[in-house]
Design a protein around this motif. Structure first.
Motif, PDB file in Angstrom:
ATOM      1  N   LYS A 174       8.494   3.801 -29.915  1.00 10.58           N
ATOM      2  CA  LYS A 174       9.983   3.963 -29.728  1.00 10.58           C
ATOM      3  C   LYS A 174      10.220   3.189 -30.789  1.00 10.58           C
ATOM      4  N   SER A 259      20.070  -1.958 -24.485  1.00 12.66           N
ATOM      5  CA  SER A 259      20.453  -0.317 -24.858  1.00 12.66           C
ATOM      6  C   SER A 259      18.814   0.174 -25.276  1.00 12.66           C
ATOM      7  N   TYR A 260      18.028  -0.650 -26.264  1.00  6.96           N
ATOM      8  CA  TYR A 260      16.906   0.448 -26.188  1.00  6.96           C
ATOM      9  C   TYR A 260      16.468   0.673 -25.694  1.00  6.96           C
ATOM     10  N   LYS A 262      17.328   0.983 -21.756  1.00  6.73           N
ATOM     11  CA  LYS A 262      17.248   2.047 -21.379  1.00  6.73           C
ATOM     12  C   LYS A 262      17.096   3.493 -22.158  1.00  6.73           C
ATOM     13  N   GLN A 263      17.247   3.785 -23.640  1.00  8.76           N
ATOM     14  CA  GLN A 263      17.476   4.995 -24.087  1.00  8.76           C
ATOM     15  C   GLN A 263      15.420   4.941 -24.180  1.00  8.76           C
ATOM     16  N   ALA A 264      14.909   4.446 -24.746  1.00  4.71           N
ATOM     17  CA  ALA A 264      13.590   4.723 -24.732  1.00  4.71           C
ATOM     18  C   ALA A 264      12.221   4.955 -24.178  1.00  4.71           C
ATOM     19  N   ASP A 266      14.308   4.465 -19.913  1.00  7.04           N
ATOM     20  CA  ASP A 266      14.710   4.746 -19.195  1.00  7.04           C
ATOM     21  C   ASP A 266      14.910   3.070 -18.186  1.00  7.04           C
TER      22      ASP A 266
END
Length: 286
Positions: A174, A259-260, A262-264, A266
């Motif tokens: 990702k 952030s990466y 968490k978003q990619a 979790d």
């Protein structure tokens, strides 16, 4: 034509002779190949139980010329170093990601092979390659003969390699936002990163000197340093930087890493860092 016929007769007689010889001298009904595979050693059984079965990761520690660069002076590790090294990798890397990502996280997103090399992988520039990630399928770890699990700094230097290489594999699965990340310190990237001291690199907004090699290496270095060192050690690094702008740039990169994850995936990156710290303590104090 006569010559051809004579040759044909000679060849025919030779073939008959060979067949008669084979039938009279060789027992063709008995296989010359071993009918069983060599038994696993105790080390192989441990690798199966801790890497192959739970994570589908094969480990290569015996010499295999197809797994390494034959243009380098490389050699396999001492066998008595293999399990201690793999215990460090499992405890700090695998166990931490399993705790935060779930039991199947690494099994689904992992190198299919880990190759261990005993010595140093020296480059012509005088730099040393500590590890390689190849197409997301293989991670090669060098200098495994030099790992000392009782020395915290030594363990951190070693484990930072696989943390860094695994970030590359996650990024291949990702991708992160390279454009946003690169905007933070756009003028600092250089192929001659080794000409800069780590102190100077930090004053320019990079967590290490190697982070200046490219935006991809910068991201991997940023994440791996945070996963290798404790929160206090990381804060101490930031506290040693004179430039306020450089500190803010590094914190901006930190925010994008967090952030990466968490978003990619979790995953709470700070919780992952804390798990890696606890597991590092377990290795060194154990």
């Amino acid at each position: 034509m006569k010559t051809q016929k004579k040759l044909f007769k000679i060849v025919t007689l030779l073939l008959i002779s060979v067949l008669i010889s084979c039938s009279s001298d060789d027992k063709l009904t008995t296989s010359q190949l071993p009918d069983t595979n060599p038994e696993n050693s105790e080390l192989d059984n441990w690798i199966d139980a801790n890497y192959v079965d739970p994570y589908n990761i094969a480990v290569y520690y015996n010499w295999n010329q197809n797994k390494v660069d034959n243009n380098r002076f490389l050699f396999p590790p001492y066998q008595d170093k293999v399990q201690p090294v793999l215990e460090i990798v499992k405890t700090i890397w695998l166990d931490s990601y399993t705790e935060l990502g779930g039991p199947d996280f690494v099994k689904k997103i992992a190198p299919r092979e880990i190759v261990l090399v005993g010595g140093i992988n020296l480059n012509t520039t005088g730099t040393v390659t500590l590890g390689l990630a190849e197409a997301g399928q293989r991670i090669t770890l060098f200098e495994t003969d030099n790992v000392n699990k009782k020395d915290r700094e030594n363990v951190q230097r070693f484990i930072a390699t696989i943390q860094h290489e695994y970030i590359h594999i996650l990024n291949q699965t990702k991708p992160f936002n390279e454009q946003a990340y690169e905007k933070i310190t756009p003028a600092g990237y250089t192929t001659n990163w080794y000409a800069t001291s780590i102190e100077q690199a930090r004053e320019e907004g990079f967590i290490t000197d190697y982070a200046r090699a490219s935006v991809i290496e910068d991201f991997a270095e940023m994440a791996s340093i945070m996963l290798t060192y404790s929160k206090e050690e990381y804060e101490s690094i930031l506290g040693s930087i004179v430039s306020v702008k450089a500190v803010n740039d590094i914190k901006a990169k930190e925010a994008l890493v967090v952030s990466y994850f968490k978003q990619a995936f979790d995953i709470d990156f700070y919780a992952l860092r804390d798990a890696a710290e606890r597991n590092t303590d377990k290795v060194v104090k154990g």
